[in-house]
Design a protein around this motif. Structure first.
Motif, mmCIF file in Angstrom:
data_model
loop_
_atom_site.group_PDB
_atom_site.id
_atom_site.type_symbol
_atom_site.label_atom_id
_atom_site.label_comp_id
_atom_site.label_asym_id
_atom_site.label_seq_id
_atom_site.Cartn_x
_atom_site.Cartn_y
_atom_site.Cartn_z
ATOM 1 N N THR A 349 0.836 -1.214 0.000
ATOM 2 C CA THR A 349 0.000 0.000 0.000
ATOM 3 C C THR A 349 0.867 1.260 0.000
ATOM 4 N N ALA A 350 2.137 1.102 -0.347
ATOM 5 C CA ALA A 350 3.021 2.268 -0.453
ATOM 6 C C ALA A 350 2.490 3.207 -1.531
ATOM 7 N N LYS A 351 2.860 4.447 -1.436
ATOM 8 C CA LYS A 351 2.442 5.461 -2.412
ATOM 9 C C LYS A 351 2.736 4.985 -3.833
ATOM 10 N N ASN A 352 1.813 5.234 -4.736
ATOM 11 C CA ASN A 352 1.873 4.877 -6.161
ATOM 12 C C ASN A 352 1.412 3.458 -6.451
ATOM 13 N N SER A 353 1.296 2.613 -5.431
ATOM 14 C CA SER A 353 0.759 1.270 -5.652
ATOM 15 C C SER A 353 -0.758 1.274 -5.555
ATOM 16 N N VAL A 354 -1.298 2.137 -4.705
ATOM 17 C CA VAL A 354 -2.746 2.229 -4.501
ATOM 18 C C VAL A 354 -3.316 3.329 -5.383
ATOM 19 N N SER A 355 -4.442 3.031 -6.048
ATOM 20 C CA SER A 355 -5.091 4.013 -6.911
ATOM 21 C C SER A 355 -6.580 3.709 -6.970
ATOM 22 N N ALA A 356 -7.331 4.566 -7.645
ATOM 23 C CA ALA A 356 -8.764 4.311 -7.825
ATOM 24 C C ALA A 356 -8.985 3.037 -8.620
ATOM 25 N N ALA A 357 -8.088 2.747 -9.547
ATOM 26 C CA ALA A 357 -8.202 1.526 -10.343
ATOM 27 C C ALA A 357 -7.892 0.285 -9.518
ATOM 28 N N HIS A 358 -6.949 0.426 -8.590
ATOM 29 C CA HIS A 358 -6.529 -0.701 -7.753
ATOM 30 C C HIS A 358 -6.432 -0.247 -6.297
ATOM 31 N N PRO A 359 -7.580 -0.108 -5.662
ATOM 32 C CA PRO A 359 -7.609 0.415 -4.289
ATOM 33 C C PRO A 359 -6.916 -0.490 -3.279
ATOM 34 N N ASN A 360 -6.703 -1.757 -3.628
ATOM 35 C CA ASN A 360 -6.020 -2.673 -2.712
ATOM 36 C C ASN A 360 -4.519 -2.723 -2.960
ATOM 37 N N GLY A 361 -4.058 -1.990 -3.975
ATOM 38 C CA GLY A 361 -2.643 -2.005 -4.301
ATOM 39 C C GLY A 361 -2.392 -2.761 -5.594
ATOM 40 N N LEU A 362 -1.215 -2.540 -6.143
ATOM 41 C CA LEU A 362 -0.878 -3.013 -7.478
ATOM 42 C C LEU A 362 0.184 -4.095 -7.501
ATOM 43 N N TYR A 363 1.060 -4.129 -6.477
ATOM 44 C CA TYR A 363 2.277 -4.934 -6.581
ATOM 45 C C TYR A 363 2.570 -5.659 -5.278
ATOM 46 N N GLY A 364 3.022 -6.918 -5.411
ATOM 47 C CA GLY A 364 3.374 -7.721 -4.246
ATOM 48 C C GLY A 364 4.838 -8.111 -4.272
ATOM 49 N N PHE A 365 5.099 -9.402 -4.075
ATOM 50 C CA PHE A 365 6.479 -9.896 -4.100
ATOM 51 C C PHE A 365 6.882 -10.171 -5.555
ATOM 52 N N GLU A 366 7.031 -9.118 -6.318
ATOM 53 C CA GLU A 366 7.340 -9.186 -7.748
ATOM 54 C C GLU A 366 6.266 -9.958 -8.527
#
Length: 443
Positions: A349-366
């Motif tokens: 949930t670091a900045k730039n991972s969370v957005s309106a498109a992906h409110p749960n975050g975008l990236y995990g362990f690669e």
């Protein structure tokens, strides 16, 4: 890929291969070659096909045309130095009772079929595994079951999985370990104070320019290092000289430089190159059918952690099945830590991972969250019907392994998108829509 992936374009001749397979999942001895064959200087149990005569110049990789991209991607193992990882006893796939014959999705009122999708994605290979069985297989542009296709950044997800195994084995004590524990010469650099978890989630805060269109970006400079001798020292100089952009852990920023360093840390922790560790931990014990090759910066010493994994379509699928099992080998042993896969998909949930498109975050362990965006409109399947809980390994130009434990579904895609990283509203969106549609068809 630095943003999110799934793409298309170009007209190609689809070649849908009939999957004539047996009727039971069983272990049989693979054709374990007593002696390796010389495949244009690469020693493999059997030579990949096709083996194109003329290869495109690797220094121009980011500017190859579509024809060069097909040839380059299936001959990556010849275009660069590489370390071989050998297969063991193969686990033959069998045909699923329920075959995928069609799936459709729509964008802005226009409906597309599976054949449309293959063309729009410039797909050169696709494999759909439902409950561990082949529900659909496609090979195009002359690719075969013996083709070794290069992963691009799908290799990052392989490396992150190997990190999990190294933790289970005690070779890495914790994701909270500092990078400098394994690379003490990085003390005093921008990497000082960065943990392995921050490295694997791309939240190190160390500046890196991943722009594939900028000939002077850090990534472009890395590709130039790869096209000439002394690659390891050349790339390490780039990575060690990077500056800090944000405090560690605060902001997500995709970085092939950080991924390269993660691979280097793993090699120092295990005392062996990535190919050797992959071979002894997964490739042979799990029962992959063919040898693979990992792009090496120093053969026998260092393989690149950011990309460069080359394997057959079905072995890409087997890797997806291994991940979906939580790291369980055929003999029942689990070689990944408990809940590793769940943690890998616990998006930062670091900045730039969370957005309106992906409110749960975008990236995990690669691994990526490539669900249909929550704010997508005029699409089918709708966001509410998206394939949830999936891990997506993504590489530029359209390389994909999607793993969905809830549906017991693995989908592999090889592509040659015209752009390394198109706008997400196009190819990446269409992949999330099609994969969701496939899941619905096979549910």
């Amino acid at each position: 890929m630095k943003n999110r992936q799934t793409l298309f374009p170009a007209v190609m001749k689809p070649l849908v291969l009939a999957v004539a397979l047996g009727s039971a999942w069983s272990f049989v001895p693979s054709a374990l070659a007593e002696s390796a064959q010389n495949c244009d200087g690469v020693m493999l149990s059997s030579c990949p096909t096709p083996q194109d005569k003329t290869l495109p110049d690797p220094k121009d990789m980011l500017n190859w045309d579509q024809t060069a991209r097909v040839i380059g991607f299936r001959n990556d193992y010849r275009n660069y130095a590489g370390d071989v990882f050998k297969h063991g006893q193969s686990t033959p796939f069998v045909r699923a009772d329920k075959q995928l014959k069609e799936a459709t999705y729509s964008v802005k009122g226009k409906t597309y079929t599976l054949q449309d999708y293959l063309k729009r994605q410039n797909a050169t290979g696709m494999l759909v595994l439902k409950n561990g069985k082949v529900a659909y297989k496609y090979l195009g542009e002359g690719n075969t079951d013996q083709t070794l296709w290069t992963s691009r950044s799908v290799g990052k997800s392989v490396v992150s999985t190997l990190v999990g195994i190294a933790i289970k084995e005690g070779k890495i004590s914790s994701l909270d370990d500092l990078v400098t524990r394994y690379e003490p010469d990085l003390k005093g650099t921008a990497w000082d104070g960065v943990t392995i978890k921050q490295l694997i989630q791309h939240t190190s805060g160390v500046a890196w320019n991943e722009d594939y269109t900028n000939p002077h970006s850090d990534f472009a400079n890395l590709t130039q290092c790869e096209a000439r001798p002394g690659t390891y020292d050349c790339v390490r100089k780039i990575v060690v000289g990077l500056k800090r952009a944000h405090p560690a852990g605060q902001s997500w920023s995709y970085s092939s430089g950080g991924a390269w360093l993660l691979g280097d840390v793993l090699e120092k922790a295990t005392g062996m190159p990535l190919a050797t560790y992959l071979q002894q931990s997964i490739w042979q014990p799990y029962g992959m059918a063919h040898d693979g090759v990992w792009h090496s910066y120093e053969p026998g010493k260092h393989d690149v952690g950011a990309h460069g994994f080359n394997a057959t379509l079905e072995d890409w699928g087997r890797f997806g099945e291994f991940v979906m099992s939580g790291g369980r080998l055929p003999d029942g042993r689990k070689i990944l830590p408990e809940n590793w896969i769940e943690q890998a998909g616990n998006w930062t949930t670091a900045k730039n991972s969370v957005s309106a498109a992906h409110p749960n975050g975008l990236y995990g362990f690669e691994w990526w969250n490539n669900e249909v965006p929550a704010n997508a409109t005029d699409v089918t399947p709708a966001p509410s019907d998206s394939l949830k809980g999936s891990l997506w390994a993504l590489g530029i130009y359209g390389q994909i392994i999607m793993v969905n434990p809830a549906e017991n579904l693995v989908i592999v895609q090889w592509s040659t998108w015209p752009k390394a990283e198109p706008d997400f509203s196009a190819q990446p969106l269409e992949a999330s829509l099609m994969f969701s549609a496939i899941a619905q068809k096979l549910h």
